[in-house]
Design a protein around this motif. Structure first.
Motif, mmCIF file in Angstrom:
data_model
loop_
_atom_site.group_PDB
_atom_site.id
_atom_site.type_symbol
_atom_site.label_atom_id
_atom_site.label_comp_id
_atom_site.label_asym_id
_atom_site.label_seq_id
_atom_site.Cartn_x
_atom_site.Cartn_y
_atom_site.Cartn_z
ATOM 1 N N ASP A 32 0.814 -1.221 0.000
ATOM 2 C CA ASP A 32 0.000 0.000 0.000
ATOM 3 C C ASP A 32 0.849 1.274 0.000
ATOM 4 O O ASP A 32 0.715 2.132 0.887
ATOM 5 N N THR A 47 2.066 0.030 4.514
ATOM 6 C CA THR A 47 1.573 -0.989 5.444
ATOM 7 C C THR A 47 2.701 -1.992 5.658
ATOM 8 O O THR A 47 3.432 -2.329 4.722
ATOM 9 N N TRP A 57 -3.867 -9.126 7.324
ATOM 10 C CA TRP A 57 -3.124 -7.858 7.388
ATOM 11 C C TRP A 57 -3.369 -7.263 8.769
ATOM 12 O O TRP A 57 -4.117 -6.302 8.929
ATOM 13 N N TRP A 95 -3.727 -0.159 8.337
ATOM 14 C CA TRP A 95 -3.766 -0.405 6.899
ATOM 15 C C TRP A 95 -3.271 0.795 6.099
ATOM 16 O O TRP A 95 -2.822 1.792 6.650
ATOM 17 N N ALA A 96 -3.450 0.680 4.776
ATOM 18 C CA ALA A 96 -2.892 1.619 3.792
ATOM 19 C C ALA A 96 -2.843 3.085 4.245
ATOM 20 O O ALA A 96 -3.881 3.742 4.339
ATOM 21 N N ILE A 151 -11.629 2.829 4.638
ATOM 22 C CA ILE A 151 -10.176 2.556 4.639
ATOM 23 C C ILE A 151 -9.570 3.212 3.407
ATOM 24 O O ILE A 151 -10.249 3.854 2.627
ATOM 25 N N ASP A 152 -8.281 3.024 3.230
ATOM 26 C CA ASP A 152 -7.556 3.481 2.036
ATOM 27 C C ASP A 152 -7.691 4.986 1.786
ATOM 28 O O ASP A 152 -8.104 5.423 0.698
ATOM 29 N N GLU A 207 -11.335 -0.828 -4.330
ATOM 30 C CA GLU A 207 -10.673 -0.100 -3.244
ATOM 31 C C GLU A 207 -9.506 0.694 -3.813
ATOM 32 O O GLU A 207 -9.356 0.825 -5.023
ATOM 33 N N THR A 256 -4.720 -8.590 -3.610
ATOM 34 C CA THR A 256 -4.995 -7.143 -3.637
ATOM 35 C C THR A 256 -4.066 -6.440 -4.611
ATOM 36 O O THR A 256 -3.027 -6.975 -5.001
ATOM 37 N N HIS A 258 -2.858 -2.226 -5.092
ATOM 38 C CA HIS A 258 -3.037 -0.892 -4.485
ATOM 39 C C HIS A 258 -1.949 0.025 -5.031
ATOM 40 O O HIS A 258 -0.770 -0.253 -4.863
ATOM 41 N N HIS A 273 1.969 -2.454 -4.974
ATOM 42 C CA HIS A 273 2.598 -3.618 -4.347
ATOM 43 C C HIS A 273 2.376 -4.840 -5.229
ATOM 44 O O HIS A 273 1.446 -4.901 -6.037
ATOM 45 N N ARG A 285 3.435 -8.860 0.862
ATOM 46 C CA ARG A 285 3.565 -8.150 -0.403
ATOM 47 C C ARG A 285 4.857 -7.327 -0.442
ATOM 48 O O ARG A 285 5.546 -7.189 0.580
HETATM 49 O O1 FUB Z 1 -3.161 -3.712 3.399
HETATM 50 C C1 FUB Z 1 -4.475 -3.953 3.784
HETATM 51 C C2 FUB Z 1 -5.435 -3.698 2.658
HETATM 52 O O2 FUB Z 1 -5.100 -4.476 1.519
HETATM 53 C C3 FUB Z 1 -5.477 -2.288 2.113
HETATM 54 O O3 FUB Z 1 -6.193 -1.398 2.905
HETATM 55 C C4 FUB Z 1 -6.067 -2.499 0.784
HETATM 56 O O4 FUB Z 1 -5.932 -1.426 -0.090
HETATM 57 C C5 FUB Z 1 -5.355 -3.747 0.328
HETATM 58 O O5 FUB Z 1 -4.143 -3.430 -0.291
#
Ligand code: FUB
Length: 312
Positions: A32, A47, A57, A95-96, A151-152, A207, A256, A258, A273, A285
């Protein structure tokens, strides 16, 4: 026959060259990327997949990598972890991330636990960062229209001084930020994307929203799902509506995808990634990048993932 042999030899020579082009920026599992050029060097916030359980994750700290030349990267450790946010559970997943610079300060947007986005602030790009508020900037339990998973986060600062926060899975969300960068300014809106190809039901928003501007056009890129392609749409205003334009990066052998676009000194790169390190996978990743090129009509050229495409 000689021609065939020569071709095979040339192809064998090309394989390591092409594979070398797809190099992770660090040997630590990470994902991410949020890439930036701050104070004379490149920064990638990430991340941390190296400290998760390997099954999900579930890491609780973000990582930072810096470089002066985009070739040699320095692991700067963890500039932030969830315990900085007193309102967050210490075991909540980190996360990201996203970082933005404004008014001489660095703002770190931190999705926590899948249902909140916090914002921390620091005077240096490597931190330390402290909670910029006493509560979350986005909170699923508090705010209307945050969608399934807030998220993100991705921040876009337009030339007119208006900042926008994008986030969300399944339905892309956009909201204006006040000039302080830590307060929402108005409602959280859905971002409309028109013109998805009708013959491909997998082409939808999943996402990883990201917004950048080039030549007066706003480029909204995102992942189509799990697994996902990185695709993009364009609009003449940041709030849209956006028109689907095409694929930037195809499916990867992980669940995933991103991305983020970095523009600096007239050049443009796609950071994303992938699964490039030994022992890698969907929860292990690795971050890499590739040049991003545009056609004359503003269309983005598809990025070739060379390690896959030269496989025999
Ligand atoms: O890294 C956790 C989650 O996986 C992210 O929030 C998403 O974008 C995906 O990459």
């Amino acid at each position: 026959m000689k021609i065939v042999k020569a071709f095979v030899c040339a192809a064998m020579l090309l394989i390591p060259l092409a594979a070398a082009a797809q190099t992770p920026i660090t040997s630590r599992f990470s994902a991410d990327p949020s890439p930036h050029f701050f104070a004379g060097q490149f920064y990638v916030y990430a991340t941390d997949d190296a400290s998760n359980s390997g099954k999900y994750w579930d890491s609780t700290a973000w990582r930072l990598y810096t470089s002066k030349d985009m070739k040699t990267w320095v692991d700067k450790g963890a500039p932030l972890d969830v315990t900085v946010f007193k309102w967050a559970k210490p075991e909540a997943k980190a996360w990201a991330p996203e970082v933005a610079f404004r008014h001489g300060k660095y703002f770190f947007y931190a999705p926590i636990g899948g249902d909140k986005i916090g914002v921390a602030v620091g005077n240096q790009p490597e931190g330390p960062f402290r909670d910029a508020r006493t509560d979350a900037l986005i909170d699923k339990a508090r705010d209307p229209n945050v969608g399934d998973e807030p998220i993100d986060p991705a921040v876009f600062l337009d030339k007119d001084g208006q900042a926008y926060l994008l986030f969300g899975t399944r339905v892309p969300k956009i909201v204006k930020l006040k000039s302080d960068m830590v307060t929402l300014d108005g409602p959280i809106r859905n971002l409309t994307i028109n013109g998805f190809p009708r013959d491909d039901p997998k082409k939808m928003y999943g996402e990883a929203p990201f917004l950048h501007k080039r030549g007066g056009l706003y480029y909204f890129s995102f992942s189509t799902g799990w697994p996902g392609q990185i695709v993009y749409a364009t609009a003449t205003t940041p709030l849209g509506p956006y028109q689907y334009r095409g694929v930037i990066l195809g499916y990867l052998p992980i669940s995933t995808n991103h991305q983020a676009v970095l523009e600096h000194a007239g050049k443009s790169w796609l950071f994303y990634h992938d699964n490039l390190l030994p022992g890698g996978g969907s929860h292990r990743r690795s971050i890499t990048y590739a040049p991003l090129r545009y056609n004359r009509d503003g269309a983005i050229e598809k990025v070739t993932r060379q390690t896959v495409e030269v496989e025999p």
